[in-house]
Design a protein around this motif. Structure first.
Motif, PDB file in Angstrom:
ATOM      1  N   THR A   1      61.911  33.055  29.905  1.00  0.00           N
ATOM      2  CA  THR A   1      62.586  31.785  30.172  1.00  0.00           C
ATOM      3  C   THR A   1      63.818  31.950  31.056  1.00  0.00           C
ATOM      4  O   THR A   1      64.371  30.954  31.540  1.00  0.00           O
ATOM      5  CB  THR A   1      63.045  31.110  28.861  1.00  0.00           C
TER       6      THR A   1
ATOM      7  N   GLU B   1      52.948  28.210  30.670  1.00  0.00           N
ATOM      8  CA  GLU B   1      53.744  29.127  31.490  1.00  0.00           C
ATOM      9  C   GLU B   1      53.756  30.537  30.909  1.00  0.00           C
ATOM     10  O   GLU B   1      53.762  31.531  31.636  1.00  0.00           O
ATOM     11  CB  GLU B   1      55.182  28.612  31.610  1.00  0.00           C
ATOM     12  N   THR B   2      53.756  30.630  29.591  1.00  0.00           N
ATOM     13  CA  THR B   2      53.850  31.947  28.958  1.00  0.00           C
ATOM     14  C   THR B   2      52.645  32.824  29.258  1.00  0.00           C
ATOM     15  O   THR B   2      52.730  34.054  29.187  1.00  0.00           O
ATOM     16  CB  THR B   2      54.019  31.795  27.434  1.00  0.00           C
TER      17      THR B   2
ATOM     18  N   TYR C   1      56.909  28.094  27.694  1.00  0.00           N
ATOM     19  CA  TYR C   1      57.113  29.537  27.826  1.00  0.00           C
ATOM     20  C   TYR C   1      56.885  30.285  26.506  1.00  0.00           C
ATOM     21  O   TYR C   1      57.034  31.502  26.462  1.00  0.00           O
ATOM     22  CB  TYR C   1      58.525  29.823  28.340  1.00  0.00           C
TER      23      TYR C   1
END
Length: 560
Positions: A531, A118-119, A402
């Motif tokens: 986040t 996701e990051t 994340y």
């Protein structure tokens, strides 16, 4: 929210030899995709095709255990563009690998890694924004630091800095349109929070969509404080001109921690060994900076939650001022310290030494009583408990995806701290503990910071003991570093330290001159802020304010 037990691991046992990670075994794992190999200083680089990014990242994550994408670096060469995915393991960050993705100059693009980590979403948007690389299959590829109407990419080689920019004010679209909800729905309301509001902790704009009273969608809008610090560092010399900049990233109180991030990367790049005496001074000063940062985080958090200015906030500022006084005595400055030098520190401890040690010990000895007061005011406060327990929940797997680090990750039970897991300075010679909490909520992140102050005090006290007994003729504050530093050409390194907010990393590529060819800053606040939507969805606006305060972001470091 109850946390499910993780599924049993199915990862292959990637071997670790006495010399480090077995990169041949990793190459065998992704052999079908590897078209080349590069020797980076601390993380071997595997070159792959632009269309194989997701397959390679997914394999390395699921089968080799590289569950942490710490950074994505984009850069432009004379003949190509390049993206580098810096991968680590939360269980052992010394196991590192670089995935290098070149693409042609006339069509700079590669597959997005956001489906795997996701990051990578925000990191790739920044790479597109500043360098100009397109990421196929990205969920939302648009500028992140600069306005959508900006012309050109500031870190590209042919960027015209004199070109005028016209940025018109445009209407905001309703974020719920993609969810097929009508903008005219009476239960849907768009709310702008910030960019100028005390609870946003700086110039942060939060685009918030409410469904009734609950948050249905949220987007942090950053870039209001972007100064292109990376470009400024690329225009400065290693030896003298870069070190003043790190103080200005997290400009509040983490100056020495920021300086250490650059120092560690540049020293490893140029094979500079720092004397032990200087390492002890660095360690002591860094933990003073950590306490100053946490004091501010705790006191402003109380201001967000309780509106408690006269007691908790002023108590925190009072104790932070004591630390600032000690740092001023050491460095000569209160915020922009510029005290570290490549190879050591600028000067020795202030004279008379005994008087300085006495001041430090007085502060450390008085901390337990003061922390008891903070617990009385905060952790035992029923109002604060009601607003922070079970709000802003960030499960461990989400935190890892994340790329969360620091107190945000440790508040979700992730036992990750570079001071212990990838030792530098004098940390591995001292007795202290990594603090974690399993609550995964706003309350846990507060507890982590308060308990970390105690651990920092333990480290400082041990450093004072060492410095008091250090023989006078062995007090070497700097290594012998050339006046003009020119690392060998085509050396690449990514190094990080445990900042007050989490992993603060620096990527440097040298070209044989006295200035970096590429300088990339990995901000912990940048990934931690990412986040916020996950923590806030389904909650109320006051809960989101608490969650944002628990992240302890500084926009100077988010935007850089």
């Amino acid at each position: 929210m109850s946390l499910e037990e993780p599924e049993p691991s199915t990862q292959l046992d990637v071997g670790v030899t006495d010399d480090g990670l077995d990169y041949d075994q990793i190459e065998a794992l992704i052999d079908d995709y590897v078209i080349g190999r590069e020797s980076h200083v601390n993380a071997e680089g595997f070159v792959i095709r632009p269309d194989d990014v997701q397959a390679v990242l997914s394999t390395l994550k699921t089968e080799a255990g590289f569950d942490f994408c710490s950074c994505v670096t984009a850069q432009e060469y004379q003949d190509r563009y390049e993206s580098i995915y810096h991968l680590k393991k939360y269980d052992d960050p010394t196991q590192e690998v670089s995935v290098v993705v070149p693409s042609p100059r006339d069509d700079p693009h590669n597959q997005s890694g956001a489906d795997v980590y996701e990051t990578a979403d925000w990191h790739e948007r920044e790479a597109y924004d500043l360098v100009g690389i397109e990421y196929d299959d990205h969920p939302d590829l648009r500028r992140i630091l600069l306005p959508e109407t900006w012309q050109g990419h500031p870190l590209s080689l042919d960027y015209n800095q004199d070109k005028p920019q016209i940025v018109p004010l445009r209407e905001h679209a309703n974020p719920l349109q993609d969810d097929k909800q009508s903008p005219s729905d009476p239960d849907t309301m768009f709310v702008n929070i910030g960019p100028h509001h005390p609870a946003t902790h700086g110039v942060l704009h939060i685009k918030t969509a409410l469904d009734g009273e609950q948050i249905a969608d949220l987007e942090p809008d950053i870039g209001y404080l972007h100064r292109c610090e990376e470009q400024m560092c690329q225009q400065g010399t290693y030896r003298h001109q870069i070190m003043p900049y790190p103080d200005r990233w997290d400009y509040i109180s983490a100056g020495l921690l920021n300086e250490w991030a650059y120092a560690r990367a540049a020293e490893d790049l140029a094979d500079i060994d720092v004397p032990d005496y200087a390492q002890v001074i660095r360690t002591m000063g860094a933990e003073m900076s950590r306490i100053a940062a946490h004091m501010l985080a705790v006191s402003t958090f109380a201001l967000d939650i309780n509106g408690d200015f006269t007691a908790t906030f002023m108590y925190g500022i009072r104790d932070r001022e004591v630390v600032q006084n000690l740092l001023e005595d050491l460095t000569g400055q209160r915020l922009m310290f510029n005290y570290f030098r490549l190879g050591g520190v600028a000067w020795d401890l202030p004279e008379p030494r005994e008087e300085y040690f006495e001041k430090v010990r007085d502060f450390v000895d008085g901390l337990p009583e003061k922390l008891t007061e903070y617990h009385d005011l905060l952790t035992n406060n029923e109002i604060l408990q009601m607003r922070t327990v079970d709000t802003g929940v960030l499960p461990p797997e989400d935190a890892k995806s994340y790329g969360a680090t620091g107190p945000v990750a440790r508040g979700s039970g992730i036992d990750y701290d570079l001071r212990r897991d990838d030792p530098y300075g004098y940390y591995d010679e001292l007795d202290w503990d990594v603090v974690t909490e399993d609550g995964c909520d706003n309350f846990s992140r507060l507890l982590v910071r308060m308990r970390e102050v105690e651990e920092s005090a333990k480290i400082i006290e041990q450093c004072v003991d060492l410095l008091e007994d250090w023989p006078e003729d062995e007090r070497e504050i700097q290594a012998n570093v050339p006046r003009t530093l020119r690392p060998d050409p085509d050396r690449e390194i990514y190094r990080a330290v445990e900042g007050a907010k989490g992993e603060l990393g620096i990527y440097i590529r040298s070209d044989g001159t006295d200035k970096p060819a590429r300088f990339k800053i990995r901000s912990p606040c940048f990934s931690n802020l990412h986040t916020l939507p996950t923590m806030s969805e389904g909650e109320y606006i006051p809960d989101m304010i608490a969650s944002l305060g628990s992240l302890d972001i500084v926009l100077g470091e988010v935007d850089r």
